[in-house]
Design an enzyme around this catalytic site. Structure first.
Site, PDB file in Angstrom:
ATOM      1  N   ALA A 119      -0.546   5.373  -9.913  1.00 37.17           N
ATOM      2  CA  ALA A 119      -0.390   6.801 -10.365  1.00 37.17           C
ATOM      3  C   ALA A 119       0.850   7.942  -9.017  1.00 37.17           C
ATOM      4  CB  ALA A 119      -1.287   8.124 -10.912  1.00 37.17           C
ATOM      5  N   GLU A 120      -0.044   7.518  -8.149  1.00 39.43           N
ATOM      6  CA  GLU A 120       0.164   7.933  -6.666  1.00 39.43           C
ATOM      7  C   GLU A 120       1.592   7.338  -5.895  1.00 39.43           C
ATOM      8  OE1 GLU A 120      -1.057  10.980  -4.917  1.00 39.43           O
ATOM      9  OE2 GLU A 120      -2.053  10.566  -7.290  1.00 39.43           O
ATOM     10  N   VAL A 133       3.661   0.146  -4.631  1.00 43.44           N
ATOM     11  CA  VAL A 133       3.857  -0.440  -4.212  1.00 43.44           C
ATOM     12  C   VAL A 133       5.029  -2.009  -4.598  1.00 43.44           C
ATOM     13  CG1 VAL A 133       1.993  -1.799  -2.441  1.00 43.44           C
ATOM     14  CG2 VAL A 133       2.164   0.564  -3.592  1.00 43.44           C
ATOM     15  N   ASP A 188     -11.820   5.408  -0.795  1.00 48.15           N
ATOM     16  CA  ASP A 188     -11.561   4.684  -2.592  1.00 48.15           C
ATOM     17  C   ASP A 188     -12.091   2.800  -1.879  1.00 48.15           C
ATOM     18  OD1 ASP A 188     -10.617   3.834  -4.437  1.00 48.15           O
ATOM     19  OD2 ASP A 188      -8.186   4.402  -4.008  1.00 48.15           O
ATOM     20  N   LYS A 243       5.268   1.399   0.101  1.00 43.28           N
ATOM     21  CA  LYS A 243       4.389   1.637   0.100  1.00 43.28           C
ATOM     22  C   LYS A 243       5.193   3.538  -0.379  1.00 43.28           C
ATOM     23  CE  LYS A 243      -0.538   3.132  -0.487  1.00 43.28           C
ATOM     24  NZ  LYS A 243      -1.399   3.021  -0.620  1.00 43.28           N
TER      25      LYS A 243
END
Ligand code: ADP
Ligand code: MG
Length: 226
Positions: free
Chosen positions: A13-14, A17, A128, A30
């Protein structure tokens, strides 16, 4: 930018890569992705802030001898970060691999714990710690994905780091009973082996035993209050 893309590793979602080459060096790009539901300006600012934060922490940790990916290039305008390619495969794959033995798993999780403790000793919490963000290359363990990492001195943040890993290990890998205990053992042992926790500019990092005690507290809280 001199990155030549080869293979898409991940579309989240972010970020998107890719692996490839930066000059003649194996690298990873990224690229931050726009989130449609956020205002474009806010989205860009947030994305860039996270990217800069990730790059800063990677540089800080590399400088201190940790085997995180080196920062090679960064383009703020397009929201792109180029870092060195880390060899190995995600911990999630190793844990799901039917040829992985219990002995291997235990030794590996101890090393994972030791690596997390190294990170924490530099006052960095990861934010995370999923089994996708830990890469395993033979005997070596590399932490990646510092987009949510930060510099912290409050023991709670350290306990939460371990708790995230705990939850993921028990939810996604329930067959490996005792995995988190191995990680915690490696975490605590690393601290004893490395000696007193350094006092940094911003304060003192909580000791491993203290973090472990906090992990117990967090578990109890979660159990009773969901
Ligand atoms: N430096 C790297 N070397 C090798 N693989 C990487 C590297 N960085 C990311 N990856 C791969 O790409 C995936 C997604 O990258 P990550 O940094 O975790 O982004 P996201 O924030 O989207 O999770 C990782 O789980 C890993 O498989
Ligand atoms: Mg990730």
């Amino acid at each position: 930018m001199v990155f030549t893309a080869a293979e898409r590793l991940h579309l989240g979602a972010e970020a998107e890569v890719w692996s490839g080459q930066w000059f003649d060096q194996p690298a990873v790009s990224k690229q931050r992705r726009a989130r449609a539901w956020r205002h474009p300006h806010l989205d860009h600012r947030l994305g860039v802030r996270r990217m800069i934060s990730e790059a800063r922490l990677l540089i800080r940790l590399r400088k201190n001898g940790m085997s995180v990916p080196p920062v090679l290039d960064m383009d703020l305008a397009s929201g792109r970060l180029i870092i060195g390619l880390v060899p190995g495969r995600p911990l999630i794959e190793v844990l799901n691999d039917p040829t992985t033995t219990r002995e291997t798993m235990e030794a590996l999780l101890r090393r994972v714990g030791a690596e997390i403790r190294q990170l924490h000793r530099w006052a960095v919490t990861h934010g995370d710690l999923s089994t996708n963000n830990i890469l395993v290359d033979g005997e070596h363990v590399h932490l990646i994905d510092f987009g949510l990492a930060s510099i912290e001195y409050d023991v709670e943040r350290y306990g939460i780091d371990l708790h995230v890993l705990d939850e993921i290990l028990s939810a996604s890998h329930p067959n490996w009973e005792g995995a988190i205990e191995c990680a915690v053992e490696g975490y605590v042992q690393a601290d004893h082996a490395l000696g007193p926790v350094p006092v940094l500019k911003g304060g003192a990092v909580p000791g491993a035993d203290e973090v472990n005690a906090r992990l117990e507290d967090i578990r109890t809280r979660v159990r009773y209050h969901g």
